[in-house]
Scaffold this motif. Structure first.
Motif, PDB file in Angstrom:
ATOM      1  N   ASP A 168      39.310  44.726  34.296  1.00  0.00           N
ATOM      2  CA  ASP A 168      37.974  44.482  33.766  1.00  0.00           C
ATOM      3  C   ASP A 168      37.588  43.062  34.146  1.00  0.00           C
ATOM      4  O   ASP A 168      38.222  42.093  33.702  1.00  0.00           O
ATOM      5  CB  ASP A 168      37.968  44.646  32.244  1.00  0.00           C
ATOM      6  N   SER A 169      36.575  42.925  34.991  1.00  0.00           N
ATOM      7  CA  SER A 169      36.199  41.607  35.493  1.00  0.00           C
ATOM      8  C   SER A 169      35.669  40.689  34.393  1.00  0.00           C
ATOM      9  O   SER A 169      35.544  39.480  34.605  1.00  0.00           O
ATOM     10  CB  SER A 169      35.161  41.736  36.609  1.00  0.00           C
ATOM     11  N   ASP A 170      35.358  41.236  33.215  1.00  0.00           N
ATOM     12  CA  ASP A 170      34.901  40.408  32.107  1.00  0.00           C
ATOM     13  C   ASP A 170      36.051  39.817  31.296  1.00  0.00           C
ATOM     14  O   ASP A 170      35.816  39.048  30.360  1.00  0.00           O
ATOM     15  CB  ASP A 170      34.006  41.229  31.158  1.00  0.00           C
ATOM     16  N   GLN A 171      37.286  40.199  31.645  1.00  0.00           N
ATOM     17  CA  GLN A 171      38.454  39.733  30.919  1.00  0.00           C
ATOM     18  C   GLN A 171      39.395  38.977  31.860  1.00  0.00           C
ATOM     19  O   GLN A 171      39.402  39.219  33.073  1.00  0.00           O
ATOM     20  CB  GLN A 171      39.220  40.926  30.331  1.00  0.00           C
ATOM     21  N   ALA A 181      38.490  36.814  39.590  1.00  0.00           N
ATOM     22  CA  ALA A 181      39.465  37.144  38.551  1.00  0.00           C
ATOM     23  C   ALA A 181      40.891  37.045  39.065  1.00  0.00           C
ATOM     24  O   ALA A 181      41.807  36.662  38.329  1.00  0.00           O
ATOM     25  CB  ALA A 181      39.193  38.548  38.015  1.00  0.00           C
ATOM     26  N   GLU A 240      33.319  39.067  42.186  1.00  0.00           N
ATOM     27  CA  GLU A 240      33.789  39.154  40.811  1.00  0.00           C
ATOM     28  C   GLU A 240      35.258  39.546  40.727  1.00  0.00           C
ATOM     29  O   GLU A 240      35.972  39.130  39.809  1.00  0.00           O
ATOM     30  CB  GLU A 240      32.928  40.129  40.003  1.00  0.00           C
ATOM     31  N   ARG A 292      34.916  47.613  35.927  1.00  0.00           N
ATOM     32  CA  ARG A 292      36.211  48.160  35.524  1.00  0.00           C
ATOM     33  C   ARG A 292      36.747  49.021  36.671  1.00  0.00           C
ATOM     34  O   ARG A 292      36.083  49.960  37.109  1.00  0.00           O
ATOM     35  CB  ARG A 292      36.082  48.983  34.244  1.00  0.00           C
TER      36      ARG A 292
END
Length: 373
Positions: free
Chosen positions: A19-22, A361, A357, A2
């Motif tokens: 947020d790299s997860d989103q 994105a 990452e 983040r």
């Protein structure tokens, strides 16, 4: 991962929580009044109420708060400031005193009967409060911060020219938009506003600084229709500064910088066409209250093809219907945070351990990320 990206402008401060997860399109965003606009409003309220103002804090962006202070003094209001806050208005504090501002020490300010106006470009507590109001986790793993810094020019030297000297110096050292990104220990001493911005961070996390003009250009390059072209002419029309980059991807062929409020739509068209033709002189820009023009690459063949002309920035409406036939860039579907997208790319550049990452994105090819340490 983040990352909090904050692009501090003259009209707005644009905030993005990555947020790299989103998906990048889900990144949380805030477009809020800039710190200098907030300070200007507080000064004007003091003027209306017949109150003196006491300016505290640190070196920050001028513009609106400077104009509000001048109006306050013209209206007969009194103004006091600490030396550090006063440097917001002029690096030469004697010039600030000539405006009518009284410089005070820490001891003297305790006895002042005045409205306190704190100057700063970064208020992380306010951002945390805004995020917390929507039940958003306020922890982050890194910060990418941007502002436009004229630099502390020597006495008697034009701050417009000093700013442009910095742009040219960076390009001469390494010709790449990403070369404008700095880690805290790499910042030149004369970039006092940028240094103060980074010093205002109250968490132990990786940082990066990137000037707002290159940040907007790096953001615009993330629009697929801009990126697919071999060359790009990217115009960032901010609320105060207009910066044009003729690029071959991140490599700079030429550039000019002016003040958005000092140029008409016709002048922007003329300057841009002449930049592409190689006929725009530095004095054409500097002599009309701008910063200057610079040709970084003299290879005529590089400028032979007409590049895509992409426009970004809150004042892009100046070129609606323009003969330049510009494309209004919308990286990741959002123009107002172009600078934040550029800041994220800069973070990937300066912290390569997190590069993959982040660039995945952003949709930026890993091969385009150079290790600049």
């Amino acid at each position: 991962m983040r990352i909090l990206a904050i692009d501090v402008g003259t009209g707005t401060q644009d905030i993005l929580l990555f947020d790299s997860d989103q998906p990048i399109e889900n990144a949380l965003q805030l477009i809020m009044p800039s710190p200098t606009q907030i300070a200007a409003g507080r000064i004007r309220r003091a003027t209306e109420n017949g109150r003196a103002v006491f300016l505290s804090g640190v070196i920050a962006g001028g513009g609106p708060c400077h104009w509000a202070l001048e109006d306050h003094l013209r209206a007969g209001g009194r103004a006091f400031a600490t030396e550090e806050a006063a440097a917001t208005f002029d690096d030469d504090l004697e010039n600030v005193q000539r405006m009518g501002v009284t410089l005070v020490s820490d001891d003297e300010r305790r006895s002042l009967d005045a409205e306190r106006v704190e100057l700063r470009d970064l208020d992380l507590d306010a951002i945390r409060s805004a995020l917390a109001a929507f039940d958003v986790d306020t922890a982050f793993d890194g910060l990418a911060l941007g502002c436009l810094d004229h630099g502390a020019a020597p006495p008697g030297y034009s701050d417009r020219l000093f700013r442009f000297d910095h742009l040219r110096r960076v390009v001469e050292t390494r010709n790449d938009l990403r070369a404008f990104a700095f880690l805290p220990g790499e910042l030149p001493d004369y970039l006092t506003r940028a240094r103060t911005l980074l010093n205002s961070v109250d968490v132990d996390a990786p940082l990066v600084f990137l000037d707002t003009g290159p940040a907007a250009a790096l953001g615009a390059l993330q629009d697929p229709l801009v990126a697919e072209n071999e060359q790009q002419l990217i115009l960032n029309l901010g609320n105060m500064h207009a910066l044009a980059f003729h690029l071959k991807r991140t490599r700079i062929l030429s550039l000019y910088e002016h003040h958005t409020g000092e140029v008409t739509s016709e002048q922007i068209e003329d300057f841009t066409e002449r930049l592409l033709d190689g006929t725009l002189a530095h004095e054409d820009i500097f002599g009309s209250k701008g910063h200057g023009a610079y040709y970084a690459d003299a290879i005529s063949g590089e400028r032979s093809a007409r590049p895509v002309i992409a426009v970004t920035g809150p004042q892009r409406g100046k070129l609606r219907g323009s003969r330049l036939n510009p494309y209004f860039a919308v990286p990741h579907g959002d123009m107002m945070v172009s600078g934040c997208f550029g800041l994220l790319w800069a973070f990937a550049e300066k912290h390569p351990q997190h590069g993959e990452e982040i660039t995945a994105a952003l949709g930026v090819a890993r091969a385009d990320v150079a290790t600049a340490r």
